[in-house]
Design a protein around this motif. Sequence first.
Motif, PDB file in Angstrom:
ATOM      1  N   ASN A 176     128.795 111.432   2.478  1.00 51.49           N
ATOM      2  CA  ASN A 176     129.181 112.150   1.267  1.00 51.49           C
ATOM      3  C   ASN A 176     129.970 113.390   1.683  1.00 51.49           C
ATOM      4  O   ASN A 176     129.482 114.195   2.485  1.00 51.49           O
ATOM      5  CB  ASN A 176     127.951 112.577   0.465  1.00 51.49           C
ATOM      6  N   ALA A 177     131.181 113.531   1.138  1.00 49.95           N
ATOM      7  CA  ALA A 177     132.032 114.637   1.573  1.00 49.95           C
ATOM      8  C   ALA A 177     132.729 115.293   0.393  1.00 49.95           C
ATOM      9  O   ALA A 177     133.128 114.617  -0.568  1.00 49.95           O
ATOM     10  CB  ALA A 177     133.071 114.134   2.574  1.00 49.95           C
ATOM     11  N   LEU A 178     132.865 116.598   0.491  1.00 49.24           N
ATOM     12  CA  LEU A 178     133.651 117.394  -0.448  1.00 49.24           C
ATOM     13  C   LEU A 178     134.711 118.120   0.373  1.00 49.24           C
ATOM     14  O   LEU A 178     134.379 118.960   1.215  1.00 49.24           O
ATOM     15  CB  LEU A 178     132.760 118.404  -1.179  1.00 49.24           C
ATOM     16  N   LEU A 179     135.982 117.777   0.165  1.00 47.39           N
ATOM     17  CA  LEU A 179     137.080 118.331   0.957  1.00 47.39           C
ATOM     18  C   LEU A 179     137.872 119.302   0.095  1.00 47.39           C
ATOM     19  O   LEU A 179     138.557 118.899  -0.861  1.00 47.39           O
ATOM     20  CB  LEU A 179     137.975 117.200   1.465  1.00 47.39           C
ATOM     21  N   GLY A 223     130.937 102.560   1.192  1.00 51.55           N
ATOM     22  CA  GLY A 223     129.730 103.338   0.921  1.00 51.55           C
ATOM     23  C   GLY A 223     129.896 104.826   1.135  1.00 51.55           C
ATOM     24  O   GLY A 223     128.948 105.585   0.913  1.00 51.55           O
ATOM     25  N   THR A 224     131.091 105.261   1.551  1.00 46.97           N
ATOM     26  CA  THR A 224     131.358 106.685   1.757  1.00 46.97           C
ATOM     27  C   THR A 224     131.968 107.273   0.484  1.00 46.97           C
ATOM     28  O   THR A 224     132.913 106.707  -0.078  1.00 46.97           O
ATOM     29  CB  THR A 224     132.327 106.899   2.938  1.00 46.97           C
ATOM     30  N   ASN A 225     131.442 108.401   0.033  1.00 45.85           N
ATOM     31  CA  ASN A 225     131.918 109.076  -1.180  1.00 45.85           C
ATOM     32  C   ASN A 225     132.685 110.327  -0.804  1.00 45.85           C
ATOM     33  O   ASN A 225     132.195 111.142  -0.012  1.00 45.85           O
ATOM     34  CB  ASN A 225     130.742 109.460  -2.074  1.00 45.85           C
ATOM     35  N   VAL A 226     133.875 110.490  -1.385  1.00 47.34           N
ATOM     36  CA  VAL A 226     134.710 111.646  -1.065  1.00 47.34           C
ATOM     37  C   VAL A 226     135.301 112.225  -2.337  1.00 47.34           C
ATOM     38  O   VAL A 226     135.882 111.489  -3.149  1.00 47.34           O
ATOM     39  CB  VAL A 226     135.861 111.269  -0.099  1.00 47.34           C
ATOM     40  N   LEU A 227     135.149 113.535  -2.513  1.00 47.21           N
ATOM     41  CA  LEU A 227     135.873 114.269  -3.550  1.00 47.21           C
ATOM     42  C   LEU A 227     136.799 115.258  -2.870  1.00 47.21           C
ATOM     43  O   LEU A 227     136.354 116.066  -2.056  1.00 47.21           O
ATOM     44  CB  LEU A 227     134.913 115.012  -4.485  1.00 47.21           C
TER      45      LEU A 227
END
Length: 518
Positions: free
Chosen positions: A439-442, A459-463
């Motif tokens: 899970n990442a917030l960039l 399955g990886t979540n990115v905003l």
Amino acid sequence: MTSGIHHITAITRKIQANVDFYVGFLGLRLVKRTAGYEDADQLHLLYGDAAASPGSLITFLAWEDGSPGRVGLGQPAEIALAIKPEAIGFWLTRALTHNITLTGPAQEFGEPVLRLKDPDGIIVKLVGEADVAGSAPHVTKDIAAADAIQRIRGATIFSEKPAETAAFIGGHFGYRQVAEADGITRLAGGTGDVLDIRNASGFWTSAPGTGTIDHIALRAPDRATVEAMAERLADEDAGDTNMHDRTYFYSLYVREPGGSLLEYATDAPGMTVDEPLETLGSKLFVPRHFRADPVDVQARLPQFALPGEERITERDLPFIHRVHRPESPDGTAVVLLHGTGGNETSLLPFGVRLAPNAVLLSPRGRSVDEGYPRFFRRLTTVTFDQKDLVGEAEAFAAFMEGANAAYGLDPGKTLFVGYSNGANMIGAVMQLHPGLIRNALLLRGMNVLESAPTVDLSGTNVLMLTGQSDPYGSYAAALETRLAAAGASVENRLVAAGHELGAADLDLAKAYRERIIG
């Protein structure tokens, strides 16, 4: 004229080890915790006797993970604390059982002395002073009143101008010369403490940093006396002076002819002006002149635990880092990677507001660019050192493997938040070490890898949050495309901002975290 030591201030690199030594081992009481008066992001702890009496106070500025200083000319070099002579045996045994570095006992000016070193290497002398009786020795469960530290006995100053240093202190602050031996001139104050002026001619100069004593504060009866002293020093052209209201005392600073910094501080109003004696040291004081939000200040300050309190033991991992543990942890975590010009404290306020009940882990980038820490080096504003990037990404993966085990982090409930260079690092790590970050917030991120490895990011979540007027915003799409092509769920939203962060970023981040982690 009142004469005597008010407090002694030094600098520490690791506040938890410092607390364990001065509270846990020496048995002093933590009587005040404040944000620094010159820098709100600097924790300042004050230790003393049970009543926080002037003349018992040892204070420390926390330069967490800061560079060590060098003890030398123009600097105080030793702290001496008074105990009853018959307590020497107790402290000798206690030091040996606690594995504290020590020498002695030896005789100095007819008194038995044990020399100890605190965790930063500062020399702390325990001096058996005949007939000493502190006003309120702090008694603990394993240190009885007869063995407790009574008060400050004195300090040692290294000077290449010992005669001038002694004359200055004697002439302005009421000390008198009482002995001289082995290159040391001993001055005595009216309250029974001493200043030893050591002739250090030919010694190297001092350098500020952790493991050094910053200054000695001498006692003034009232503010009028401090102001009169400032006028007298100005008339004598004694050098720069400055006066400050430090809430708990009013003081001025001046350097003696040998270069050591001295403070002249009033006894009043004292440490109980904003806290009752019973709960001294239990709350953080933030100086009002910063007009800072206490939540943001407290988030950036290093945490510590008093003896017996629950604590997180910081592990020795590949990156210098800060761990922030909430009062009521919810089992989630946020890993924060700063941008260029930041450090391990920069994003902590953002993290606290994003996830108040999450454990925060914030590493400091190991590459240095124009004097600033980064997570990898750049060659131009939009090209990057690929070898450094790959190597640091591998080191970061090892760091997270150790951090997950050491701090009990659940990768499935961990959100990685990166800003600018930190966001770029997260984007690279996801491609070079798939599965590490789920899970990442960039924030203001862009692609920095020149070659695209074939990976599966299902399955990886990115905003991604990209500033509409960010000069680097046009580079964000390449990272979005690459992560999405690898199977990640990617959303790239534009915010009405430039490269800087604002309230909209926090609001969107909160909603995103709630959706993917809960």
